[in-house]
Design a protein around this motif. Sequence first.
Motif, PDB file in Angstrom:
ATOM      1  N   GLU A  12       0.829  -1.200   0.000  1.00  9.99           N
ATOM      2  CA  GLU A  12       0.000   0.000   0.000  1.00  9.99           C
ATOM      3  C   GLU A  12       0.865   1.252   0.000  1.00  9.99           C
ATOM      4  N   SER A  13       0.256   2.348  -0.432  1.00  8.79           N
ATOM      5  CA  SER A  13       0.934   3.640  -0.413  1.00  8.79           C
ATOM      6  C   SER A  13       1.175   4.066   1.023  1.00  8.79           C
ATOM      7  N   VAL A  49       6.180   2.550  -0.867  1.00  8.06           N
ATOM      8  CA  VAL A  49       5.314   1.382  -0.750  1.00  8.06           C
ATOM      9  C   VAL A  49       5.591   0.708   0.589  1.00  8.06           C
ATOM     10  N   GLY A 115       7.275   1.729  -8.583  1.00  4.88           N
ATOM     11  CA  GLY A 115       6.153   1.800  -7.647  1.00  4.88           C
ATOM     12  C   GLY A 115       5.209   2.940  -7.962  1.00  4.88           C
ATOM     13  N   ALA A 116       5.166   3.384  -9.213  1.00  5.34           N
ATOM     14  CA  ALA A 116       4.387   4.560  -9.610  1.00  5.34           C
ATOM     15  C   ALA A 116       2.926   4.500  -9.165  1.00  5.34           C
ATOM     16  N   GLN A 117       2.325   3.342  -9.172  1.00  5.15           N
ATOM     17  CA  GLN A 117       0.911   3.241  -8.794  1.00  5.15           C
ATOM     18  C   GLN A 117       0.682   3.607  -7.324  1.00  5.15           C
ATOM     19  N   TYR A 118       1.758   3.611  -6.523  1.00  5.36           N
ATOM     20  CA  TYR A 118       1.647   3.934  -5.101  1.00  5.36           C
ATOM     21  C   TYR A 118       2.072   5.371  -4.783  1.00  5.36           C
ATOM     22  N   SER A 120       2.177   9.683  -5.548  1.00  2.45           N
ATOM     23  CA  SER A 120       1.391  10.799  -6.078  1.00  2.45           C
ATOM     24  C   SER A 120       2.023  11.278  -7.386  1.00  2.45           C
ATOM     25  N   PRO A 121       1.237  11.901  -8.262  1.00  2.00           N
ATOM     26  CA  PRO A 121       1.807  12.440  -9.502  1.00  2.00           C
ATOM     27  C   PRO A 121       2.940  13.436  -9.242  1.00  2.00           C
ATOM     28  N   LEU A 124       6.081  11.449  -8.199  1.00  2.30           N
ATOM     29  CA  LEU A 124       6.619  10.768  -9.365  1.00  2.30           C
ATOM     30  C   LEU A 124       7.333  11.762 -10.284  1.00  2.30           C
TER      31      LEU A 124
END
Length: 148
Positions: A12-13, A49, A115-118, A120-121, A124
Amino acid sequence: MKARGLLFSNAESARLLGYRLTFNKRSHCTPGVAYANVVHSSLSAVEGVLYTLEDHRALNVMDGFEGTPVRYSRECMLLHTASAPKSAWIYVANPAFVEDDLLPESNYLAHLMAGAQYLSPEYLAMLHAQPCRPSVVTLGDSGLLYNA
């Protein structure tokens, strides 16, 4: 985690408040190369993550990859997740391996951005903007990239 042979039941983030990401942990085998570290910064946060490992013995495996206790120390810190604050282990560079004016290698940054999906824009984008050096791969006996 999977490439390192570690099983986890959840990912999880998570945010570490009051710290910022820096690349000042010196590689012990490649001059000028940096690895990630966290340093106090009251108005900042580190994103990443949080993995829930299936077996507590996996920490010993992680320690080997991270060079603990020599290059990094493992410290318990409070992370903030969407569900609740949670205590977790964080790797912090030992002062003897901290040095200014270092850059991470491009493959190392790619590892963090995986881990980009976890993330914030904004976080990233900060990683994408981080200056880096071309990669020189160091593989261990098992073929895995170690934190040198």
